[in-house]
Design a protein around this motif. Structure first.
Motif, PDB file in Angstrom:
ATOM      1  N   GLN A  19       2.467   1.845  -3.440  1.00  0.00           N
ATOM      2  CA  GLN A  19       1.502   2.384  -4.402  1.00  0.00           C
ATOM      3  C   GLN A  19       1.201   3.844  -4.123  1.00  0.00           C
ATOM      4  N   GLY A  71       2.996  -2.339 -12.691  1.00  0.00           N
ATOM      5  CA  GLY A  71       3.601  -3.329 -11.807  1.00  0.00           C
ATOM      6  C   GLY A  71       4.591  -4.224 -12.527  1.00  0.00           C
ATOM      7  N   THR A 112      -1.276   2.015  -9.280  1.00  0.00           N
ATOM      8  CA  THR A 112      -1.675   0.702  -8.790  1.00  0.00           C
ATOM      9  C   THR A 112      -0.699  -0.338  -9.318  1.00  0.00           C
ATOM     10  N   ILE A 113      -0.070  -1.062  -8.399  1.00  0.00           N
ATOM     11  CA  ILE A 113       0.931  -2.059  -8.789  1.00  0.00           C
ATOM     12  C   ILE A 113       0.282  -3.420  -8.989  1.00  0.00           C
ATOM     13  N   LYS A 161       0.831  -1.204   0.000  1.00  0.00           N
ATOM     14  CA  LYS A 161       0.000   0.000   0.000  1.00  0.00           C
ATOM     15  C   LYS A 161       0.866   1.256   0.000  1.00  0.00           C
TER      16      LYS A 161
END
Length: 296
Positions: free
Chosen positions: A40, A61, A46-47, A37
């Motif tokens: 990111q 990612g 967003t990974i 979290k």
């Protein structure tokens, strides 16, 4: 992003599972989730996304995983170079050796080996991950460990291999038994590696028309051995498990040509990992070890 973040991304990408990744990295799952979290939030992307079957990496990612592999390789090279930059100790072997080891090898063989190696190279530390041989093979393929010790002939494409020893497989019982009567006799079954199970099942199918009479099922091979020693049934066990036990009847299982069915134990590693002094020293140590004196 620091070293630990890169390591998390690499392992999570290979495992696609938060629980397994946390175990391999010696983290709790909540700690791992919190770390992701924060990554990111820091990057503003967003990974990974969580799905029913695990985690899915976004394009961002995937890119970060590629960067992680490069960053980790660079860091390890820097660390080894620094550790070996001593005026009088340029050949000093130091660092942390990461080993993936089958459960049996970890219990019966590894402690004594590490003790001897540590005597010779006292500045080496160890990080050991144990599991079924199939899982250890995956660890070494993914480069999560430097060296893997595997029981059984698993796929080794792209890896350097060295056979450590081979062992026979025996029908062990407290009293002598007639092999033709096995289907009617109580058998102690244990949860073993799937490759060994397939070997035994294939041998059974070639020799008997009916299924074995499983009287007791256990999780560990040592428990099975103790059940056999106490006369509760027969077990099909490798000879190394039975080493030193003289008061048991042992009958080798053979193939259709009468040859003993063998189970081999291997050392796997990537050839390029020999660039690290600690890996090179350990591989050389294992290759020259006299296995007949191993403490089994």
């Amino acid at each position: 992003m620091d070293y630990r973040d890169w390591e998390i991304l690499k392992v999570l990408y290979n495992q696609k599972n938060l629980t397994k990744t946390a175990r391999l990295l010696f983290l709790t799952q909540p700690a791992l989730t919190t770390r992701l979290k924060h990554m990111q939030e820091d990057l503003g992307v967003t990974i990974v996304t969580r799905e029913r079957r695990g985690v899915h990496f976004t394009p961002q990612g995937e890119y970060l995983v590629h960067c992680a592999e490069e960053a980790l390789a660079h860091y390890e090279k820097i660390k080894e170079n620094v550790q070996n930059m001593s005026n009088n100790e340029s050949n000093k072997v130091v660092g942390t050796l990461k080993l993936g080891v089958s459960n049996f090898f970890a219990n019966y063989e590894l402690p004594y080996i590490l003790k001897l190696f540590k005597r010779q190279f006292p500045h080496v530390e160890f990080k050991v991950i144990t599991g079924w041989s199939r899982d250890v093979t995956q660890l070494i393929h993914n480069k999560d460990v430097h060296i893997g010790f595997v029981r059984g002939d698993y796929g080794c494409r792209g890896l350097s291999t060295h056979q450590l020893f081979e062992e026979t497989i025996c029908i062990a019982s407290k009293d002598e038994i007639e092999i033709m009567n096995l289907p009617r006799l109580p058998r102690i079954e244990y949860r073993g590696d799937y490759l060994l199970k397939s070997i035994i099942d294939h041998w059974w199918a070639e020799n008997y028309a009916q299924a074995p009479f499983i009287s007791i099922e256990v999780d560990q091979v040592d428990t099975c051995k103790e059940m056999v020693i106490n006369g509760l049934g027969y077990g099909i066990l490798s000879s190394r498990v039975l080493s030193g036990i003289e008061d048991l009847s042992k009958v080798l299982i053979t193939d259709q040509e009468g040859n003993p069915i063998l189970r081999r134990t291997w050392m796997y590693y990537h050839k390029e990992s020999l660039e690290w002094n600690v890996v090179k020293a350990f591989v050389h140590f294992i290759e020259n070890y006299d296995w007949k004196y191993i403490r089994a």
